[in-house]
Design a protein around this motif. Structure first.
Motif, short mmCIF file in Angstrom:
data_model
loop_
_atom_site.label_atom_id
_atom_site.label_comp_id
_atom_site.label_asym_id
_atom_site.label_seq_id
_atom_site.Cartn_x
_atom_site.Cartn_y
_atom_site.Cartn_z
N ALA A 62 -3.14 -3.21 -9.03
CA ALA A 62 -3.22 -3.39 -7.58
C ALA A 62 -4.66 -3.35 -7.07
CB ALA A 62 -2.38 -2.35 -6.86
N THR A 63 -5.60 -2.94 -7.91
CA THR A 63 -7.01 -2.95 -7.50
C THR A 63 -7.67 -4.29 -7.78
OG1 THR A 63 -7.92 -2.20 -9.63
CG2 THR A 63 -7.18 -0.49 -8.08
N ALA A 64 -6.95 -5.24 -8.35
CA ALA A 64 -7.53 -6.53 -8.72
C ALA A 64 -8.10 -7.24 -7.49
CB ALA A 64 -6.48 -7.41 -9.40
N ALA A 65 -9.14 -8.02 -7.71
CA ALA A 65 -9.87 -8.65 -6.62
C ALA A 65 -9.03 -9.64 -5.82
CB ALA A 65 -11.12 -9.33 -7.16
N ASP A 66 -7.92 -10.14 -6.40
CA ASP A 66 -7.12 -11.11 -5.67
C ASP A 66 -6.07 -10.46 -4.77
OD1 ASP A 66 -5.54 -10.13 -7.70
OD2 ASP A 66 -4.68 -12.09 -8.25
N ARG A 67 -6.00 -9.13 -4.77
CA ARG A 67 -5.05 -8.44 -3.90
C ARG A 67 -5.66 -8.19 -2.53
NH1 ARG A 67 -0.67 -6.08 -6.49
NH2 ARG A 67 0.14 -6.09 -4.35
N ASP A 68 -4.78 -7.92 -1.54
CA ASP A 68 -5.25 -7.62 -0.19
C ASP A 68 -6.16 -6.39 -0.20
OD1 ASP A 68 -4.53 -7.98 2.94
OD2 ASP A 68 -4.68 -5.85 2.45
N GLU A 69 -7.17 -6.42 0.67
CA GLU A 69 -8.15 -5.34 0.68
C GLU A 69 -7.50 -3.99 1.00
OE1 GLU A 69 -12.58 -4.38 2.61
OE2 GLU A 69 -11.43 -6.13 3.26
N GLY A 70 -6.50 -3.98 1.87
CA GLY A 70 -5.80 -2.73 2.18
C GLY A 70 -5.06 -2.19 0.98
N ALA A 86 0.83 -1.21 0.00
CA ALA A 86 0.00 0.00 0.00
C ALA A 86 0.86 1.25 0.00
CB ALA A 86 -0.93 -0.01 1.22
N GLY A 87 1.96 1.22 0.75
CA GLY A 87 2.88 2.36 0.72
C GLY A 87 3.49 2.57 -0.65
N ALA A 88 3.81 1.47 -1.32
CA ALA A 88 4.37 1.57 -2.67
C ALA A 88 3.35 2.13 -3.65
CB ALA A 88 4.85 0.19 -3.13
N VAL A 89 2.10 1.71 -3.51
CA VAL A 89 1.03 2.23 -4.37
C VAL A 89 0.90 3.74 -4.20
CG1 VAL A 89 -1.48 2.30 -4.59
CG2 VAL A 89 -0.30 0.11 -4.62
N ARG A 90 0.90 4.19 -2.96
CA ARG A 90 0.80 5.64 -2.72
C ARG A 90 2.01 6.37 -3.30
NH1 ARG A 90 -1.64 3.57 2.14
NH2 ARG A 90 0.39 3.41 3.18
N GLY A 91 3.18 5.75 -3.20
CA GLY A 91 4.37 6.37 -3.79
C GLY A 91 4.29 6.47 -5.29
N LEU A 92 3.79 5.41 -5.93
CA LEU A 92 3.63 5.45 -7.39
C LEU A 92 2.71 6.59 -7.81
CD1 LEU A 92 3.30 1.63 -8.14
CD2 LEU A 92 5.06 3.15 -9.07
N ALA A 93 1.65 6.81 -7.05
CA ALA A 93 0.73 7.90 -7.39
C ALA A 93 1.42 9.25 -7.32
CB ALA A 93 -0.47 7.86 -6.44
N GLU A 94 2.30 9.41 -6.33
CA GLU A 94 2.94 10.71 -6.13
C GLU A 94 4.03 11.00 -7.15
OE1 GLU A 94 1.99 13.03 -4.19
OE2 GLU A 94 0.51 11.94 -3.02
N LEU A 95 4.43 10.01 -7.92
CA LEU A 95 5.48 10.23 -8.92
C LEU A 95 5.06 11.19 -10.02
CD1 LEU A 95 6.97 6.66 -9.57
CD2 LEU A 95 8.18 8.63 -8.61
N ALA A 96 3.74 11.29 -10.24
CA ALA A 96 3.24 12.07 -11.38
C ALA A 96 3.86 11.55 -12.67
CB ALA A 96 3.52 13.56 -11.20
N ASP A 97 3.83 10.24 -12.82
CA ASP A 97 4.46 9.54 -13.94
C ASP A 97 3.40 8.61 -14.53
OD1 ASP A 97 5.88 7.80 -15.60
OD2 ASP A 97 7.66 7.84 -14.32
N SER A 98 3.11 8.75 -15.81
CA SER A 98 2.05 7.97 -16.43
C SER A 98 2.34 6.47 -16.40
CB SER A 98 1.84 8.42 -17.88
OG SER A 98 3.03 8.27 -18.63
N ARG A 99 3.61 6.09 -16.24
CA ARG A 99 3.94 4.66 -16.17
C ARG A 99 3.34 4.00 -14.93
NH1 ARG A 99 10.28 4.59 -16.22
NH2 ARG A 99 9.86 6.37 -14.81
N ALA A 100 2.97 4.82 -13.94
CA ALA A 100 2.46 4.26 -12.69
C ALA A 100 1.03 3.75 -12.82
CB ALA A 100 2.52 5.33 -11.59
N MET A 101 0.25 4.34 -13.73
CA MET A 101 -1.18 4.01 -13.78
C MET A 101 -1.45 2.52 -14.00
SD MET A 101 -4.27 5.00 -13.33
CE MET A 101 -4.89 6.65 -13.72
N PRO A 102 -0.80 1.84 -14.94
CA PRO A 102 -1.09 0.41 -15.11
C PRO A 102 -0.77 -0.40 -13.86
CG PRO A 102 0.07 1.27 -17.02
CD PRO A 102 0.12 2.35 -15.99
N LEU A 103 0.32 -0.08 -13.20
CA LEU A 103 0.69 -0.81 -11.99
C LEU A 103 -0.34 -0.60 -10.88
CD1 LEU A 103 4.53 -0.14 -11.84
CD2 LEU A 103 3.40 -2.27 -12.45
#
Length: 838
Positions: A712-720, A691-708
């Motif tokens: 991470a929103t996929a149903a098989d990932r942890d709810e957090g 979850a910390g990594a996801v938040r970091g990817l968002a803050e990069l302001a880098d379009s490469r982050a969006m697919p990743l």
């Protein structure tokens, strides 16, 4: 009682459609409810017979209306005779023949079933996305959701004895309220029978069934109460870390309340996908299994606050129950305060006071960012709306303030009298006021008018001056909140300590907008502490001067005084301030002061602060390291990224790693993307690091982050992780105009996610993104979502999105220009990095 109106300069709490709520009339007293339940986990069905005994009050009863939502009722019988009934609008209307005469008792049974219920009853089972999930079922009745799994008068003012029989397949365990009377095998099933002899409200009734493992924790307290916890197989050690201190908590609460634990046993059962942290069902608390944790998480995570909170409810909420929801702070504010009481007994005074400080900070944030309301408030759309920071944290802070006003001896005498006088009763705030008056002689009507029946708090600025000619110290207390005839200044008493060659304490009455306290002293004081113990519920800013602030920060015993001094020093930034802050990080023994100092330093974005915070990454306490890592993202410097990367990859604490990863993204360093992309694919406890990594990817302001992030929103990932990811999608849409439409599309999908936390995250993201294309979905949820919290959050988000729509159109063009500049900057950084490696 006369309440002041201090809400005019804040957002309204009451949303459109809100109305005043009052408890329903009573024509009968419910004396007993017996449930016979057969849950079918495979088909998500509950078959039940609810047998209710009532006593007519002062009039004969021809017709009785019960709450019963989505229940298929097949028969209503009384003494073996069928009774007329009709279901409509979530109600079950029963016609009695013969009528129930005044004072007469009558017992009737309702045979019913609930199939794939929408609320109140939750069947958990494996699916294609989460094949390892263990099948089980649990109920959640607060606030008014018992009606989804059995017919009843679903309001807290009705209390009755209960018994529950639960039939499950052999090998499964079932938990209900009260004493376990019988557990027997019948063919291929096991029958569990529970009896609750102390009357309680329907929202406190429970049923949980599944392949749970039982761990007996022995007996505790005056009545040698047996204590148990239940977890799904394989989580036994995690359960001990989470629930191990429960017996000692029981002993403490008995001593503090003067009343033995009131029920036959105490159980805690950890379930999956729970929609709260915990629920204080009488004698049988349901806890989220997300509080179960491994050894590494235990470094800086504890279940104690949750466990202490739910246990306290067995007295405050279960034994004494609010008469209606507007007084629910008597449940939640008390339980939150008793978290601090446990922390005080277990870890000492500093931890107690820091807990109160955190309560005040949480309330202040809600007051500033969302709305203001009185603690006691009956105007809402759904009762769950008032279960907020005002109810919990402000309620707890008021009790701490009352403790300071009365003094320890009188405060605890009042608490004991309140519990003894009102045990097994429904209560309103006036019952607590009277208990204080009866046990101490103090008239507290004005206190409660100001702090409980009115909204708001004082915004204080405390300054100091010394007159060497007259040898006089002057402390000025300014109330900075708007003050006029309708909003008079707050009135309270506060101690002030002047410490130098000798220490002097004075008590001052603050009742004007500008209050001056002048005290003659033999010498200039080195330290000044306003309100030692931080009893006054306020937002306080120190302006004592750097020398006095440094002395307080380095040597005062009061945790909150040191935190307030640290904030003044960080703003000052002078050599004296920096020297004091540096010394504290080497010497202060309490982590909470250093964590708050780090936060204050990070807000300055000053180079001197950056250096100290990088050093703090090596602090021995993980919560100090976490605070330092969290604010280092404010410094976009290659040296900061260099310091954060090894912490993000290798710190012993999950939470420190998560904070470092988020801050690494904020630095927008060229190395950050690869580190974050690797971390987001990990698998740690509750998805904390990911979850910390996801938040970091968002803050990069880098379009490469969006697919990743979308992955991470996929149903098989942890709810957090999924919740963090949907919030991150909104953040990417905010930062990158080129990704805005993609963000809207992703959030539209997740606004209807079946997992509660993910849905709330999507609403928060929609509010931050403030894109009008999301308004239809938000409006729909605000009206039709089953959970009142979802409806509330969606309604607030829709209001803010509409407000944001008033922003000039030129802002969109500016966003696009900024996107281009960011991309150019990123490419330039990559070239520089490549040159430095060559």
């Amino acid at each position: 009682m006369i309440a002041r109106d201090d809400t005019s300069d804040h957002r309204a709490f009451a949303l459109p459609g809100s109305r005043p709520h009052y408890g329903p009339d009573k024509i009968v007293a419910v004396e007993h409810i017996d449930l016979h339940l057969v849950p079918d986990l495979r088909n998500e069905r509950l078959d039940g017979v609810c047998t209710t005994t009532v006593r007519a009050l002062d009039e004969q009863v021809e017709r009785l209306v019960l709450d019963a939502v989505d229940l298929a009722v097949s028969r209503v019988a009384r003494d073996g005779r069928d009774q007329r009934f009709v279901r409509r609008n979530g109600k079950l209307e029963i016609g009695f023949d013969p009528v129930i005469a005044p004072g007469e008792r009558a017992t009737f049974s309702v045979t019913y079933s609930a199939v794939k219920p929408r609320h109140g009853l939750f069947f958990i089972k494996p699916d294609d996305a989460q094949r390892d999930k263990v099948a089980h079922v649990w109920t959640q009745s607060q606030d008014e959701n018992a009606r989804y799994w059995f017919p009843c008068m679903d309001y807290p003012h009705e209390k009755q004895k209960t018994s529950t029989t639960i039939v499950v397949p052999k090998g499964m365990f079932a938990l209900g309220n009260g004493a376990l009377i019988e557990r027997k095998d019948e063919g291929d099933t096991t029958v569990f029978t529970y009896r609750q002899d102390v009357p309680h409200s329907t929202y406190l009734m429970t049923m949980v069934a599944g392949p749970f493992v039982e761990i007996a924790q022995g007996t505790t307290g005056r009545n040698k109460t047996p204590v148990f916890y239940y977890v799904l197989p394989g989580r036994e050690a995690d359960g001990e870390r989470a629930f191990g201190k429960t017996p000692k908590m029981v002993e403490l609460y008995e001593a503090r309340t003067g009343t033995p634990y009131p029920y036959a046993r105490y159980s805690q059962i950890a379930v999956s996908d729970f929609i709260f942290g915990g629920m204080e069902n009488t004698s049988a608390t349901t806890q989220t299994d997300r509080t179960l944790h491994d050894e590494r998480a235990h470094l800086d995570f504890s279940s104690d606050p949750l466990v202490a909170h739910e246990l306290a409810h067995q007295w405050f909420g279960d034994l004494l129950t609010c008469r209606d929801w507007s007084h629910a702070w008597l449940n939640e504010g008390f339980a939150t305060f008793f978290e601090a009481v446990w922390r005080e007994a277990d870890r000492g005074d500093d931890e107690y006071l820091y807990h109160v400080f955190e309560c005040v900070e949480a309330y202040l944030q809600e007051d500033a960012d969302r709305y203001r309301r009185p603690i006691v408030c009956n105007t809402y759309r759904s009762p769950i709306e008032i279960f907020d920071r005002h109810l919990y944290e402000k309620g707890a802070a008021v009790l701490h303030m009352l403790r300071g006003d009365l003094g320890d001896a009188r405060f605890w005498r009042a608490i004991r009298h309140y519990v003894e006088r009102n045990a097994q009763r429904n209560v309103e705030t006036i019952d607590f006021i009277r208990a204080i008056e009866e046990s101490t002689g103090r008239n507290m009507r004005g206190f409660f008018d100001q702090w409980v029946f009115s909204g708001g708090h004082p915004e204080l600025e405390i300054s100091f001056a010394w007159d060497p000619k007259r040898s006089v110290a002057t402390v000025t207390v300014d109330q900075k909140q708007p003050v006029d005839d309708e909003h008079p200044p707050f009135r309270f008493d506060a101690d002030i300590i002047f410490a130098g060659d000798a220490e002097r304490r004075v008590r001052a009455t603050i009742e004007r907008q500008h209050e001056t306290i002048t005290v003659p002293l033999e010498s200039e004081p080195k330290r000044i502490v306003f309100d030692p113990g931080a009893f006054i519920l306020c937002n306080a800013t120190y302006k004592l001067g750097v020398d006095v602030a440094a002395a307080v920060f380095l040597s005062d015993a009061d945790v909150v005084a040191r935190i307030r001094a640290a904030r003044e020093l960080a703003k000052d930034g002078s050599p004296v301030a920096r020297e004091a802050l540096g010394r504290a990080f080497a010497a202060d023994a309490f982590w909470g002061v250093l964590a708050q100092a780090a936060t204050a330093m990070g807000a300055t974005r000053a180079p001197w602060a950056q250096s100290m915070l990088v050093s703090a990454l090596g602090n021995s306490h993980p919560k100090v390291r976490r605070a330092a890592a969290a604010v280092l993202g404010n410094f976009r410097h290659a040296d900061v990224a260099t310091a954060l990367i090894p912490v993000a990859q290798g710190d012993a604490s999950y939470f420190v790693r998560a904070a470092a990863l988020t801050s690494l993204g904020k630095t927008r360093d060229p190395r950050a993307f690869d580190v974050l992309a690797q971390a987001v694919r990990g698998q740690t406890w509750n998805g904390t690091v990911e979850a910390g990594a996801v938040r970091g990817l968002a803050e990069l302001a880098d379009s490469r982050a969006m697919p990743l992030v979308r992955e991470a929103t996929a149903a098989d990932r942890d709810e957090g992780v999924r919740r963090a990811a949907v919030v991150a999608i909104g953040r990417i849409g905010e930062l990158l105009e080129s990704e805005r439409t993609h963000a809207v599309e992703a959030l539209e999908e997740r606004l209807d996610d079946r997992y509660f936390l993910v849905q709330l995250g999507a609403i928060a993201a929609a509010e931050s993104l403030a894109d009008a294309r999301l308004l239809p979905a938000l409006d729909r949820l605000s009206q039709s979502a089953f959970d009142g919290r979802v409806r509330r959050d969606a309604a607030e988000a829709a209001i803010r999105v509409r407000e944001a729509a008033k922003v000039p159109a030129q802002v969109t063009a500016m966003r696009s220009d900024i996107d281009g500049l960011r991309e150019e900057h990123r490419k330039l950084q990559e070239k520089i990095e490549a040159l430095s490696r060559s």
